[in-house]
Design an enzyme around this catalytic site. Structure first.
Site, PDB file in Angstrom:
ATOM      1  N   HIS A   1       0.842  -1.204   0.000  1.00  0.00           N
ATOM      2  CA  HIS A   1       0.000   0.000   0.000  1.00  0.00           C
ATOM      3  C   HIS A   1       0.881   1.259   0.000  1.00  0.00           C
ATOM      4  O   HIS A   1       0.612   2.223  -0.704  1.00  0.00           O
ATOM      5  CB  HIS A   1      -0.875   0.050   1.259  1.00  0.00           C
ATOM      6  CG  HIS A   1      -1.894  -1.042   1.372  1.00  0.00           C
ATOM      7  ND1 HIS A   1      -2.034  -1.812   2.497  1.00  0.00           N
ATOM      8  CD2 HIS A   1      -2.834  -1.487   0.499  1.00  0.00           C
ATOM      9  CE1 HIS A   1      -3.022  -2.680   2.329  1.00  0.00           C
ATOM     10  NE2 HIS A   1      -3.519  -2.513   1.124  1.00  0.00           N
TER      11      HIS A   1
ATOM     12  N   LYS B   1     -15.568  -7.134   6.020  1.00  0.00           N
ATOM     13  CA  LYS B   1     -14.539  -8.013   6.591  1.00  0.00           C
ATOM     14  C   LYS B   1     -14.506  -7.695   8.076  1.00  0.00           C
ATOM     15  O   LYS B   1     -14.728  -6.554   8.460  1.00  0.00           O
ATOM     16  CB  LYS B   1     -13.157  -7.670   6.018  1.00  0.00           C
ATOM     17  CG  LYS B   1     -12.991  -7.870   4.530  1.00  0.00           C
ATOM     18  CD  LYS B   1     -11.651  -7.318   4.060  1.00  0.00           C
ATOM     19  CE  LYS B   1     -11.472  -7.463   2.568  1.00  0.00           C
ATOM     20  NZ  LYS B   1     -10.293  -6.740   2.074  1.00  0.00           N
TER      21      LYS B   1
ATOM     22  N   ARG C   1      -2.427  -6.066  -8.169  1.00  0.00           N
ATOM     23  CA  ARG C   1      -1.282  -6.930  -7.842  1.00  0.00           C
ATOM     24  C   ARG C   1      -1.106  -8.041  -8.858  1.00  0.00           C
ATOM     25  O   ARG C   1      -0.016  -8.416  -9.210  1.00  0.00           O
ATOM     26  CB  ARG C   1      -1.469  -7.547  -6.453  1.00  0.00           C
ATOM     27  CG  ARG C   1      -1.376  -6.542  -5.330  1.00  0.00           C
ATOM     28  CD  ARG C   1      -1.921  -7.112  -4.063  1.00  0.00           C
ATOM     29  NE  ARG C   1      -3.317  -7.489  -4.245  1.00  0.00           N
ATOM     30  CZ  ARG C   1      -4.022  -8.180  -3.387  1.00  0.00           C
ATOM     31  NH1 ARG C   1      -3.461  -8.612  -2.287  1.00  0.00           N
ATOM     32  NH2 ARG C   1      -5.284  -8.467  -3.622  1.00  0.00           N
TER      33      ARG C   1
ATOM     34  N   SER D   1      -3.042  -7.764   3.316  1.00  0.00           N
ATOM     35  CA  SER D   1      -3.139  -7.564   4.764  1.00  0.00           C
ATOM     36  C   SER D   1      -3.407  -8.894   5.459  1.00  0.00           C
ATOM     37  O   SER D   1      -2.900  -9.150   6.553  1.00  0.00           O
ATOM     38  CB  SER D   1      -4.246  -6.555   5.080  1.00  0.00           C
ATOM     39  OG  SER D   1      -3.957  -5.330   4.484  1.00  0.00           O
TER      40      SER D   1
HETATM   41  N1  COA Z   1      -0.280  -4.045  -1.567  1.00  0.00           N
HETATM   42  C1  COA Z   1      -0.654  -4.950  -0.669  1.00  0.00           C
HETATM   43  N2  COA Z   1      -1.902  -5.385  -0.544  1.00  0.00           N
HETATM   44  C2  COA Z   1      -2.821  -4.854  -1.365  1.00  0.00           C
HETATM   45  C3  COA Z   1      -2.495  -3.911  -2.332  1.00  0.00           C
HETATM   46  C4  COA Z   1      -1.152  -3.501  -2.418  1.00  0.00           C
HETATM   47  N3  COA Z   1      -0.764  -2.593  -3.301  1.00  0.00           N
HETATM   48  N4  COA Z   1      -3.620  -3.592  -2.999  1.00  0.00           N
HETATM   49  C5  COA Z   1      -4.595  -4.316  -2.470  1.00  0.00           C
HETATM   50  N5  COA Z   1      -4.101  -5.088  -1.478  1.00  0.00           N
HETATM   51  C6  COA Z   1      -4.841  -6.056  -0.681  1.00  0.00           C
HETATM   52  C7  COA Z   1      -5.339  -5.504   0.609  1.00  0.00           C
HETATM   53  O1  COA Z   1      -4.384  -5.671   1.630  1.00  0.00           O
HETATM   54  C8  COA Z   1      -6.568  -6.340   0.828  1.00  0.00           C
HETATM   55  O2  COA Z   1      -6.148  -7.543   1.462  1.00  0.00           O
HETATM   56  P1  COA Z   1      -7.115  -8.347   2.450  1.00  0.00           P
HETATM   57  O3  COA Z   1      -8.260  -8.833   1.611  1.00  0.00           O
HETATM   58  O4  COA Z   1      -6.234  -9.417   2.931  1.00  0.00           O
HETATM   59  O5  COA Z   1      -7.562  -7.387   3.520  1.00  0.00           O
HETATM   60  C9  COA Z   1      -7.060  -6.678  -0.578  1.00  0.00           C
HETATM   61  O6  COA Z   1      -5.980  -6.433  -1.423  1.00  0.00           O
HETATM   62  C10 COA Z   1      -8.173  -5.821  -1.138  1.00  0.00           C
HETATM   63  O7  COA Z   1      -8.558  -4.887  -0.231  1.00  0.00           O
HETATM   64  P2  COA Z   1      -8.700  -3.346  -0.408  1.00  0.00           P
HETATM   65  O8  COA Z   1      -7.928  -2.813  -1.563  1.00  0.00           O
HETATM   66  O9  COA Z   1      -8.394  -2.753   0.891  1.00  0.00           O
HETATM   67  O10 COA Z   1     -10.191  -3.260  -0.817  1.00  0.00           O
HETATM   68  P3  COA Z   1     -11.462  -3.669   0.007  1.00  0.00           P
HETATM   69  O11 COA Z   1     -12.289  -4.471  -0.912  1.00  0.00           O
HETATM   70  O12 COA Z   1     -11.153  -4.246   1.333  1.00  0.00           O
HETATM   71  O13 COA Z   1     -12.128  -2.267   0.245  1.00  0.00           O
HETATM   72  C11 COA Z   1     -13.273  -0.327  -0.519  1.00  0.00           C
HETATM   73  C12 COA Z   1     -12.301  -1.414  -0.833  1.00  0.00           C
HETATM   74  C13 COA Z   1     -12.908   0.344   0.791  1.00  0.00           C
HETATM   75  C14 COA Z   1     -13.181   0.622  -1.665  1.00  0.00           C
HETATM   76  C15 COA Z   1     -14.676  -0.852  -0.572  1.00  0.00           C
HETATM   77  O14 COA Z   1     -14.904  -2.007   0.106  1.00  0.00           O
HETATM   78  C16 COA Z   1     -15.694   0.209  -0.192  1.00  0.00           C
HETATM   79  O15 COA Z   1     -15.546   1.381  -0.301  1.00  0.00           O
HETATM   80  N6  COA Z   1     -16.810  -0.148   0.237  1.00  0.00           N
HETATM   81  C17 COA Z   1     -17.903   0.819   0.467  1.00  0.00           C
HETATM   82  C18 COA Z   1     -19.128   0.504  -0.388  1.00  0.00           C
HETATM   83  C19 COA Z   1     -18.933   0.791  -1.849  1.00  0.00           C
HETATM   84  O16 COA Z   1     -18.843   1.909  -2.274  1.00  0.00           O
HETATM   85  N7  COA Z   1     -18.863  -0.274  -2.651  1.00  0.00           N
HETATM   86  C20 COA Z   1     -18.621  -0.184  -4.056  1.00  0.00           C
HETATM   87  C21 COA Z   1     -19.851   0.110  -4.826  1.00  0.00           C
HETATM   88  S1  COA Z   1     -19.553   1.539  -5.839  1.00  0.00           S
END
Ligand code: COA
Length: 161
Positions: A17, A41, A90, A128
């Site tokens: 990140h 989550k 990724r 994560s």
């Molecule tokens: N390096 C390391 N890990 C990475 C990474 C990077 N560059 N990019 C992504 N990841 C990992 C994260 O660690 C995470 O791992 P985990 O599943 O083990 O926790 C995973 O990839 C994806 O997670 P993240 O990028 O944090 O996305 P998310 O799906 O958890 O959350 C939000 C994304 C916050 C945008 C989303 O859930 C949200 O906003 N929800 C609100 C409702 C909404 O608007 N929904 C969409 C409809 S428009």
């Protein structure tokens, strides 16, 4: 002024990140790293703990702000008067979900652009969850997360066990 939002659950922030945050901070006038509060989550760290860790590890980046948000990402982006959503890719396995998310955001607000940044190959395996799994068994997370976060993980799992 181009304001970018880098959203995620950041539970906790990893070096993958951080790599995206550093690179985004060189491209945009302002980057708001936004911790989703109601991601489907069960988090290890509360939203305020995740924000605090992100603030600590980005303190050297003057154009980076950290905050949390509730509700729909598209609504939040508009509220913050941002134009761009940054997401890290990724591997090809990330593509389906990211494609869906980007199209959903576009459907909700056609003025928002989602930009993808390839994660540094060094971190392409990282998530994560992997970090938490290693830390929960007392494994070494050096090089995967900043030392500040490694310490928080060590303390949290010591307390939990
Ligand atoms: N390096 C390391 N890990 C990475 C990474 C990077 N560059 N990019 C992504 N990841 C990992 C994260 O660690 C995470 O791992 P985990 O599943 O083990 O926790 C995973 O990839 C994806 O997670 P993240 O990028 O944090 O996305 P998310 O799906 O958890 O959350 C939000 C994304 C916050 C945008 C989303 O859930 C949200 O906003 N929800 C609100 C409702 C909404 O608007 N929904 C969409 C409809 S428009």
């Amino acid at each position: 002024m181009i304001i970018a939002i880098y959203p995620g659950s950041f539970d906790p922030v990893t070096n993958g990140h951080l790599d995206i945050i550093h690179r985004s901070s060189r491209l945009f006038d302002k980057v708001i790293v936004s911790v989703g509060r109601q991601v489907s989550k069960v988090p290890l760290f509360s939203a305020s703990e995740r924000v605090e860790m992100l603030q600590a590890v980005t303190a050297d980046l003057p154009n980076v702000e950290v905050e949390s948000f509730d509700g729909l990402l598209a609504h939040y982006v508009r509220e913050r008067e941002a134009n761009v959503v940054v997401r890290g890719l990724r591997a090809i396995s990330d593509f389906d979900y990211e494609f869906q998310l980007a199209l959903a955001i576009k459907k909700l607000d056609e003025n928002i652009e989602t930009l993808f940044m390839m994660t540094n190959s060094e971190y392409s395996f990282l998530s994560s969850s992997i970090v938490k799994e290693i830390a929960s068994y007392g494994g070494c997370v050096q090089g995967l997360v900043p030392p500040y976060v490694a310490e928080k993980l060590r303390y949290r799992y010591q307390k939990n066990n």
